[in-house]
Design a protein around this motif. Structure first.
Motif, PDB file in Angstrom:
ATOM      1  N   PRO A 106       0.983  -1.275  -0.468  1.00  0.00           N
ATOM      2  CA  PRO A 106      -0.222  -0.163  -0.174  1.00  0.00           C
ATOM      3  C   PRO A 106       1.169   1.034  -0.386  1.00  0.00           C
ATOM      4  N   SER A 107      -0.082   2.162  -0.620  1.00  0.00           N
ATOM      5  CA  SER A 107       1.058   3.787  -1.018  1.00  0.00           C
ATOM      6  C   SER A 107       0.072   4.387  -1.196  1.00  0.00           C
ATOM      7  N   ASP A 108       0.811   5.540  -0.755  1.00  0.00           N
ATOM      8  CA  ASP A 108       0.149   6.818  -1.467  1.00  0.00           C
ATOM      9  C   ASP A 108       0.329   7.017  -2.480  1.00  0.00           C
ATOM     10  N   PRO A 109      -0.447   8.043  -3.193  1.00  0.00           N
ATOM     11  CA  PRO A 109      -0.079   8.214  -4.006  1.00  0.00           C
ATOM     12  C   PRO A 109       1.231   9.181  -4.418  1.00  0.00           C
ATOM     13  N   SER A 110       1.892   9.959  -3.899  1.00  0.00           N
ATOM     14  CA  SER A 110       2.951  10.561  -4.220  1.00  0.00           C
ATOM     15  C   SER A 110       3.973   9.470  -3.637  1.00  0.00           C
ATOM     16  N   ILE A 111       4.295   8.228  -3.282  1.00  0.00           N
ATOM     17  CA  ILE A 111       4.952   7.736  -2.638  1.00  0.00           C
ATOM     18  C   ILE A 111       5.359   5.678  -4.290  1.00  0.00           C
ATOM     19  N   ARG A 112       3.395   5.754  -4.615  1.00  0.00           N
ATOM     20  CA  ARG A 112       3.507   4.965  -5.816  1.00  0.00           C
ATOM     21  C   ARG A 112       4.097   5.728  -6.670  1.00  0.00           C
ATOM     22  N   ALA A 113       4.086   6.911  -7.320  1.00  0.00           N
ATOM     23  CA  ALA A 113       4.464   7.469  -8.106  1.00  0.00           C
ATOM     24  C   ALA A 113       5.966   7.388  -7.906  1.00  0.00           C
ATOM     25  N   LEU A 114       6.509   7.483  -7.471  1.00  0.00           N
ATOM     26  CA  LEU A 114       8.354   7.607  -6.883  1.00  0.00           C
ATOM     27  C   LEU A 114       8.494   5.616  -7.212  1.00  0.00           C
ATOM     28  N   ILE A 115       7.763   5.020  -6.883  1.00  0.00           N
ATOM     29  CA  ILE A 115       8.102   3.010  -6.820  1.00  0.00           C
ATOM     30  C   ILE A 115       7.786   3.081  -8.779  1.00  0.00           C
ATOM     31  N   LEU A 116       7.027   3.960  -9.019  1.00  0.00           N
ATOM     32  CA  LEU A 116       6.528   3.395 -10.558  1.00  0.00           C
ATOM     33  C   LEU A 116       7.677   4.054 -11.187  1.00  0.00           C
ATOM     34  N   LYS A 117       8.380   5.249 -11.299  1.00  0.00           N
ATOM     35  CA  LYS A 117       9.544   5.879 -11.469  1.00  0.00           C
ATOM     36  C   LYS A 117      10.781   4.557 -11.385  1.00  0.00           C
ATOM     37  N   ILE A 118      10.812   5.109 -10.085  1.00  0.00           N
ATOM     38  CA  ILE A 118      11.971   3.855 -10.052  1.00  0.00           C
ATOM     39  C   ILE A 118      11.760   2.459 -10.232  1.00  0.00           C
ATOM     40  N   ASP A 119      10.872   2.292 -11.049  1.00  0.00           N
ATOM     41  CA  ASP A 119      10.766   0.689 -11.453  1.00  0.00           C
ATOM     42  C   ASP A 119      10.971   0.808 -13.374  1.00  0.00           C
ATOM     43  N   THR A 120      10.580   2.121 -13.879  1.00  0.00           N
ATOM     44  CA  THR A 120      10.768   2.173 -14.928  1.00  0.00           C
ATOM     45  C   THR A 120      12.177   2.055 -15.678  1.00  0.00           C
ATOM     46  N   VAL A 121      12.676   3.197 -14.709  1.00  0.00           N
ATOM     47  CA  VAL A 121      14.802   3.523 -14.503  1.00  0.00           C
ATOM     48  C   VAL A 121      15.721   2.586 -14.987  1.00  0.00           C
ATOM     49  N   SER A 122      15.479   1.680 -13.192  1.00  0.00           N
ATOM     50  CA  SER A 122      16.125  -0.093 -13.068  1.00  0.00           C
ATOM     51  C   SER A 122      15.319  -1.334 -13.130  1.00  0.00           C
ATOM     52  N   ARG A 123      14.119  -1.401 -13.102  1.00  0.00           N
ATOM     53  CA  ARG A 123      14.458  -2.417 -13.482  1.00  0.00           C
ATOM     54  C   ARG A 123      13.229  -3.256 -13.058  1.00  0.00           C
ATOM     55  N   SER A 124      12.595  -4.613 -13.489  1.00  0.00           N
ATOM     56  CA  SER A 124      10.767  -4.553 -13.246  1.00  0.00           C
ATOM     57  C   SER A 124      11.095  -4.756 -12.083  1.00  0.00           C
ATOM     58  N   ILE A 125      10.437  -4.137 -10.948  1.00  0.00           N
ATOM     59  CA  ILE A 125      10.128  -4.415  -9.553  1.00  0.00           C
ATOM     60  C   ILE A 125       8.369  -4.537  -8.985  1.00  0.00           C
ATOM     61  N   VAL A 126       8.023  -3.561  -9.829  1.00  0.00           N
ATOM     62  CA  VAL A 126       6.406  -3.636  -9.581  1.00  0.00           C
ATOM     63  C   VAL A 126       6.227  -4.482 -10.819  1.00  0.00           C
ATOM     64  N   ILE A 127       4.915  -6.124 -10.607  1.00  0.00           N
ATOM     65  CA  ILE A 127       4.843  -7.116 -11.570  1.00  0.00           C
ATOM     66  C   ILE A 127       3.060  -7.012 -11.069  1.00  0.00           C
ATOM     67  N   GLU A 128       2.595  -6.019 -11.161  1.00  0.00           N
ATOM     68  CA  GLU A 128       0.853  -5.456 -11.539  1.00  0.00           C
ATOM     69  C   GLU A 128       0.609  -4.609 -10.199  1.00  0.00           C
ATOM     70  N   GLU A 129       0.017  -3.114 -11.063  1.00  0.00           N
ATOM     71  CA  GLU A 129      -0.655  -2.259 -10.320  1.00  0.00           C
ATOM     72  C   GLU A 129      -2.447  -2.770  -9.765  1.00  0.00           C
ATOM     73  N   LEU A 130      -1.885  -2.540  -9.053  1.00  0.00           N
ATOM     74  CA  LEU A 130      -3.604  -3.655  -8.313  1.00  0.00           C
ATOM     75  C   LEU A 130      -5.152  -2.610  -8.053  1.00  0.00           C
TER      76      LEU A 130
END
Length: 64
Positions: free
Chosen positions: A2-26
């Protein structure tokens, strides 16, 4: 994760730059992440958050 919208956006940014971290956006507040990437993700989030946090002690090094 679970995350708030700002943290969620940062996680998605990290995922696109670094590696496949996010498996699915629920939904708007939950992401399914690769458990083996959680330590890396926490480290990257801490870096991003510290870069975007005001620290008044940093002003002490500025010329007056």
């Amino acid at each position: 994760m679970p995350s708030d919208p700002s943290i969620r956006a940062l996680i998605l940014k990290i995922d696109t730059v670094s590696r496949s971290i996010v498996i699915e956006e629920l939904d708007e507040t939950h992401l399914l992440v690769d458990q083996s990437q959680v330590p890396f993700l926490k480290n990257e989030l801490n870096k991003l958050l510290s870069e975007n946090t005001y620290n008044p002690l940093d002003d002490e090094n500025l010329p007056q």
